[in-house]
Write an enzyme that holds these catalytic residues in place. Sequence first.
Site, PDB file in Angstrom:
ATOM      1  N   THR A 178      -1.439   6.843  36.095  1.00  0.00           N
ATOM      2  CA  THR A 178      -0.209   6.730  36.894  1.00  0.00           C
ATOM      3  C   THR A 178      -0.379   5.845  38.120  1.00  0.00           C
ATOM      4  O   THR A 178       0.601   5.381  38.694  1.00  0.00           O
ATOM      5  CB  THR A 178       0.264   8.121  37.363  1.00  0.00           C
ATOM      6  OG1 THR A 178      -0.716   8.680  38.255  1.00  0.00           O
ATOM      7  CG2 THR A 178       0.480   9.042  36.182  1.00  0.00           C
TER       8      THR A 178
ATOM      9  N   CYS B  26      -3.561  12.020  45.039  1.00  0.00           N
ATOM     10  CA  CYS B  26      -3.007  13.283  45.543  1.00  0.00           C
ATOM     11  C   CYS B  26      -4.052  14.082  46.320  1.00  0.00           C
ATOM     12  O   CYS B  26      -5.244  13.796  46.283  1.00  0.00           O
ATOM     13  CB  CYS B  26      -2.521  14.151  44.377  1.00  0.00           C
ATOM     14  SG  CYS B  26      -1.314  13.395  43.287  1.00  0.00           S
TER      15      CYS B  26
ATOM     16  N   CYS C 220      -2.090  19.551  45.307  1.00  0.00           N
ATOM     17  CA  CYS C 220      -0.799  18.989  44.913  1.00  0.00           C
ATOM     18  C   CYS C 220      -0.173  19.808  43.778  1.00  0.00           C
ATOM     19  O   CYS C 220      -0.837  20.135  42.789  1.00  0.00           O
ATOM     20  CB  CYS C 220      -0.966  17.546  44.449  1.00  0.00           C
ATOM     21  SG  CYS C 220       0.607  16.752  44.003  1.00  0.00           S
TER      22      CYS C 220
ATOM     23  N   ARG D 219       2.099  18.046  38.097  1.00  0.00           N
ATOM     24  CA  ARG D 219       1.472  18.359  36.814  1.00  0.00           C
ATOM     25  C   ARG D 219       0.015  17.928  36.809  1.00  0.00           C
ATOM     26  O   ARG D 219      -0.329  16.827  37.260  1.00  0.00           O
ATOM     27  CB  ARG D 219       2.230  17.644  35.697  1.00  0.00           C
ATOM     28  CG  ARG D 219       1.671  17.894  34.302  1.00  0.00           C
ATOM     29  CD  ARG D 219       2.481  17.115  33.281  1.00  0.00           C
ATOM     30  NE  ARG D 219       1.920  17.260  31.947  1.00  0.00           N
ATOM     31  CZ  ARG D 219       2.386  16.652  30.877  1.00  0.00           C
ATOM     32  NH1 ARG D 219       3.431  15.834  30.992  1.00  0.00           N
ATOM     33  NH2 ARG D 219       1.825  16.843  29.699  1.00  0.00           N
TER      34      ARG D 219
ATOM     35  N   ARG E 160      -1.440   4.492  44.907  1.00  0.00           N
ATOM     36  CA  ARG E 160      -0.402   4.730  45.906  1.00  0.00           C
ATOM     37  C   ARG E 160      -0.249   6.229  46.124  1.00  0.00           C
ATOM     38  O   ARG E 160      -0.520   7.045  45.228  1.00  0.00           O
ATOM     39  CB  ARG E 160       0.929   4.109  45.491  1.00  0.00           C
ATOM     40  CG  ARG E 160       1.526   4.652  44.213  1.00  0.00           C
ATOM     41  CD  ARG E 160       2.774   3.866  43.804  1.00  0.00           C
ATOM     42  NE  ARG E 160       3.445   4.451  42.643  1.00  0.00           N
ATOM     43  CZ  ARG E 160       3.086   4.246  41.400  1.00  0.00           C
ATOM     44  NH1 ARG E 160       2.052   3.444  41.141  1.00  0.00           N
ATOM     45  NH2 ARG E 160       3.749   4.822  40.405  1.00  0.00           N
TER      46      ARG E 160
END
Length: 353
Positions: A38, A42, A46, A49, A71
């Site tokens: 992705t 995180c 977090c 999922r 990001r």
Amino acid sequence: MTPVLESSSASSDEARWQAVLARDAAQDGLFYYGVGTTGIFCRPACPSRLPRRENVVYFETPEAAQAAGFRACLRCQPGQVSVQQQAVAQVKCLLDNSETAPTLAELARATQLSPAHLQRLFKAQVGVSPKQYALARRAERLKARLRSGSDVTTALFDAGHASASTLYSSQTDQLGMAPGAYQKGGAGQRIAYAVVSSRLGQMLVAATPRGLVAVRFGEDTELLAELRSEYPHAELSDDGPALQAQISAIQAYLAGQERSLNLPRDVSSSDFQCRVWEALQAIPYGETRSYAQVAEMIGSPAAVRAVARACASNPVALIVPCHRVVRSDGALSGYRWGVERKRALLKNEREGK
């Protein structure tokens, strides 16, 4: 995009993965994870999922994750200071500035967390419990007052001791030396020293009657100047014969004739430093461990940076074998007495196994 893995330590990565699976908020701020499929990174807690493990890489800071092309997650906002980090910062501030250390229950009320959760959170992020942190800070205040010239009685009460009994208690005393060693920078304390040649260059060995206070390598003048700076009011005696047993043992170790140095030491240490140094002494001759592995050994897997600082503060080279700690990728990192000496030590130990 090719993700950059910040740590190749299996044990460290396993602990981090378990924290991600548990969505462990106590690990917030200690590391971040990126998901290669992705391109997002995180916090451990977090609520998004859970990713597949093979797609996960780890970073120590948000900046490192961003530099690798990831990001920030919009849900957990890993670039922001977390509530957990704020709570730990608040507790450290309270412990740093209180004359009498607050109890765990008082700290929990101040942060609106349960005592058990605060204890776990603080230890995960700092490496020691709030009580151990408070004891270390009290010991630092005591040493500072003794070095500035205060008498022992005045210094112990100013530092936060309720009585002299807590100063000498085996459960709270973290001085390492008798209090007199720190009074006025060592006033009243006799320290014998000698500077001798060794396989690693000039070596300074210094000791009180209780044990070694320094084993260091470098230039003659620098070594002696550093010792005098640390104990400006101690009675320093250039007395090689008094240190002959320690010097002979160290020289035999450097020559590969001995594989361990079980010499008494008389050094100051916090509880955390003591735990790290004991772990270093447990590393077998000829072997190395990463900073992450040492953190695992002392039961504080997230305290990798604190372990590195404890290694760097070791005043007795070889006695506490901090040269056996390397980076997770096996590369040599900084060494207080020079990376070349570290390389030579490890080479000699490998060849002498």
